[in-house]
Every structure is written in structure tokens, then in C-alpha cells.
Scaffold this active site. Sequence first.
Site, short mmCIF file in Angstrom:
data_model
loop_
_atom_site.label_atom_id
_atom_site.label_comp_id
_atom_site.label_asym_id
_atom_site.label_seq_id
_atom_site.Cartn_x
_atom_site.Cartn_y
_atom_site.Cartn_z
N PHE A 12 0.82 -1.23 0.00
CA PHE A 12 0.00 0.00 0.00
C PHE A 12 0.86 1.28 0.00
CE2 PHE A 12 -2.13 2.80 3.38
CZ PHE A 12 -2.78 3.61 2.45
N THR A 126 6.44 2.60 12.81
CA THR A 126 5.05 2.89 13.16
C THR A 126 4.92 3.52 14.53
OG1 THR A 126 2.96 1.76 13.71
CG2 THR A 126 4.94 0.45 13.90
N ASP A 127 3.83 4.27 14.73
CA ASP A 127 3.56 4.83 16.06
C ASP A 127 3.25 3.73 17.08
OD1 ASP A 127 0.98 4.10 15.22
OD2 ASP A 127 0.13 6.11 15.37
N GLU A 128 2.97 2.50 16.60
CA GLU A 128 2.60 1.44 17.53
C GLU A 128 3.75 1.01 18.42
OE1 GLU A 128 -0.06 -1.58 16.25
OE2 GLU A 128 -1.12 -0.25 14.88
N TYR A 150 2.66 -7.64 16.35
CA TYR A 150 3.08 -6.76 15.24
C TYR A 150 3.97 -5.65 15.75
CZ TYR A 150 2.80 -2.72 12.13
OH TYR A 150 3.11 -1.61 11.37
N LYS A 154 7.99 -4.84 15.03
CA LYS A 154 8.47 -3.58 14.43
C LYS A 154 9.48 -2.90 15.36
CE LYS A 154 7.28 -1.70 11.13
NZ LYS A 154 7.77 -1.73 9.73
N ASN A 179 -1.74 5.92 11.59
CA ASN A 179 -2.66 5.12 10.76
C ASN A 179 -2.85 5.74 9.39
OD1 ASN A 179 -3.40 3.92 13.43
ND2 ASN A 179 -4.85 2.85 12.08
N TYR A 207 -14.86 -3.39 16.78
CA TYR A 207 -14.33 -4.09 17.96
C TYR A 207 -14.72 -3.37 19.25
CZ TYR A 207 -11.17 -6.59 14.75
OH TYR A 207 -10.64 -7.36 13.74
#
Length: 340
Positions: A12, A126-128, A150, A154, A179, A207
Site C-alpha cells: 500500500f 510505526t507509532d505502535e 506486530y 516492528k 494510521n 471491535y
Amino acid sequence: MKNVLVTGGAGFIGSDFVRCFVERYPAYTLVVYDKLTYAGNQDNLRSVSERPNYRFVQGDIANHEQVRAALDAHEIDTIVNFAAESHVDRSILDADAFVMSNTVGVHVLLDEARKHGVERFLHVSTDEVYGDVENGYSVESDPFEPRSPYAASKAGGELLVNAYHVTHGMNTIITRGSNTYGPYQYPEKILPFFISEAMDDRPLPVYGDGRQIRDWLYVRDHVNGIDIALHQGEAGEAYNIAGEDQRINIDVTHDLLTRLGKPTTLIKHVPDREGHDRRYAMNCDKLRALGWQRQYDFDRGLAETVAWYRDNEWWWRKIKTGEYLEYYNRQYAARLAAAT
Ligand code: NAD
Ligand code: DAU
């Protein structure tokens, strides 16, 4: 910078980077290096496939020989690493591929890049990695507290990038995006999933209470942030890239149903994602100081995204078959049966 290896360039964000860079930097050769997992898609690169400064190599970032061959054959001086397993829910079902691509793969890429003498290595993160941010905004120096497999995989990749900078003096840059959404996003992530399901009058599995908050970043803004970090970032540094547009999931769901003219009865509250982070939010002053500014707020980005999925059913309908349906059933069949 002449020959840029874009790992994960058939996915993507990587494919948006390639579509942008072939035009913006005609003097660069963009070499996509991609394993073509379920998320890799040559259709994403159709519009650039005839461009003289575009090449494609199928390969795995976790395979030393394949990486070495690509670096040598294309005289690579720059790597931009997008390659990863990217979907949190899949990492909860089975994390093997996540550790292999997002951590081991980054090690292999760094090792081969160092031996080859790559001059610049940008790693897309990623911000995660910051974990759940109940209040305030993450800054680049904050500690890592990843909570999903995940995010942990990362974070492992990032730690290796930093180690290669400190130990071997490699010229590395890390970007941490929030995101991201827009055209060509695999329809497992919430926006393309809900848009395409709603178009077919199918249930939207929200969710838990749906009150989780995500910060939404349009894909071209993410790519522009990577561009600036790549060209102007300081070696060894990390840069946050945030849309600075935080939204509550259930509000986003209502918003896109309104845009599509579909009823709210499609919304089904299903059992929550395990370990679900409630909120991510980042401060991106550091990147702004280099001249970055977002071009899309969420309203404009969502309007363009909804329009794109409406106009490009050819792209997503063929994805929603085979492996996708197997995944859908594993992830949602029991949840939807328990929906309220
Ligand atoms: P994606 O899943 O759409 O694409 C990933 C691409 O990587 C695919 O083309 C896949 O074939 C390829 N790939 C996977 N494993 C590989 C391997 N071992 N070797 C070579 N290629 C491999 O992902 P995306 O959403 O475009 O994300 C790209 C990067 O950006 C990832 O590193 C992700 O962690 C990061 N990121 C994503 C978001 C987001 O919201 N999508 C936000 C911040 C950061
Ligand atoms: O924050 C950056 C991250 O954003 C990237 O690093 C990841 O690669 C990317 O997948 C994304 O992770 P999220 O888990 O936030 O994205 P996802 O689209 O899976 O979910 C967004 C929110 O929507 C999250 O709170 C979970 C919720 N959700 C998601 C799905 C797929 C639902 O309520 N129902 C769903 O069916």
C-alpha cells in the site's frame, strides 16, 4: 542518490512512494524488491510499469542471497524499507511471519546493506512502537512499549536499525507513521474493509465499544514525510509522521456510512481485539522543522478514499476471494456470531 531499492514497494504505502518518486525524481532508478505476500500486488504498480526508471525484483528481505543479488545487480546506493507484515489482527492469529520479516528481515537487509556499502538506509516504522498513549503525544525520544506481536516485531526491527547506526556507523533514518489510509490499501484494514463491505451491504464488525482513537494520515502525506526525512533527516535519528487528525472508530464508521448512503444497522459491535490499544497520538514537530506539512485533513482524505474505492472495484473485488476469505472467516465468523 541514484539507485533506490524500495523493499515492500508492491504494498500500500510502498507503491504510493514508487508512483510518486518515479515522477518527482526522474534521475533516480526505483527498484521495487518485494516478496509478493498476500498484501503485495503488482496491480498497485501498473501505472509505473512502463516507466524507464522503474524496475521490479521478486525477493524476500529475510534471504541474504536474494538481497545481495539485488543490491549488486542494480548497484543500489539507497534503501527505503517498507517490507513488513503489517496487520495487527493477523499477528494475533499467528506471529511467525511478523518476527521473520519485521525483525529478522530487517537484520538481513541491514547486514547486506552494510557489506554492499549502501549510503542511506531509511526504515519505515510505526507509532505502535510507543504502545497505548492514554494522554498526550509521543515524542521520538519516548521509550518503546509495544503491546501486539506486530508492534513488538516492528520495535525489534527499529532496535536493529539503531544498533547498526551506533555500531557500524551506518547512515540510517527511521520514520514512525500513524494510521495511514488512501487508495490501494488492502481491504483488511478498517477503512477499505468497512467501505467495501458497506458497499455490499455487509456487516461492519466494530471491535468492543468502538471508542478507540486513531490518528489518520493520508498516504501521500506519509510519503511526503518519508521524502523529507530521506533527503534532509539526520543520520541516526527517528521522525514521527502523524496526520494530527484523531478520530474515534465508531465516529469514523458513522461518517463513512453517511458518505456511502448506507444504514447504521450494518454496524455490529463484536468482541474486542485482544490487547487492543485505546489510543495512539504523536507529536511531529521534529519533521515539521524540516519543512513537512500535511496536505490532507481527514475529511478531504476520506472523501477521496471513498470515491477511489467506489471507482475501482476492479482492484478490490478480485482480492476479496481465496486467501482473503479464509482470513475473513478466521477473524470474523465467531465474532460476528457473538455480535451485539
Ligand atoms: P502492506 O501490507 O500493504 O505491504 C507490505 C508489503 O511488503 C507487501 O507488498 C508485501 O508483499 C511486502 N513484504 C512483506 N514481507 C516481505 C518480505 N519478507 N520481503 C519482501 N517483501 C515483503 O503494508 P503497508 O500498509 O504498505 O505498510 C508498509 C510499511 O509501513 C510497513 O513497514 C508498516 O509497518 C509501516 N506502517 C504502516 C502503516 C499503515 O497504517 N498502513 C502506518 C505506519 C507504518
Ligand atoms: O498506527 C499505525 C498502524 O496502523 C500501522 O503500523 C499498522 O500497519 C496498520 O495496520 C494500522 O494498525 P491498526 O491496528 O490501528 O489498524 P486497523 O485498520 O487494523 O484498525 C484500526 C482501528 O479499527 C483499531 O482500533 C481496530 C479497529 N477495527 C479494525 C478492524 C480491522 C475494528 O473495530 N474492526 C475491524 O474489523
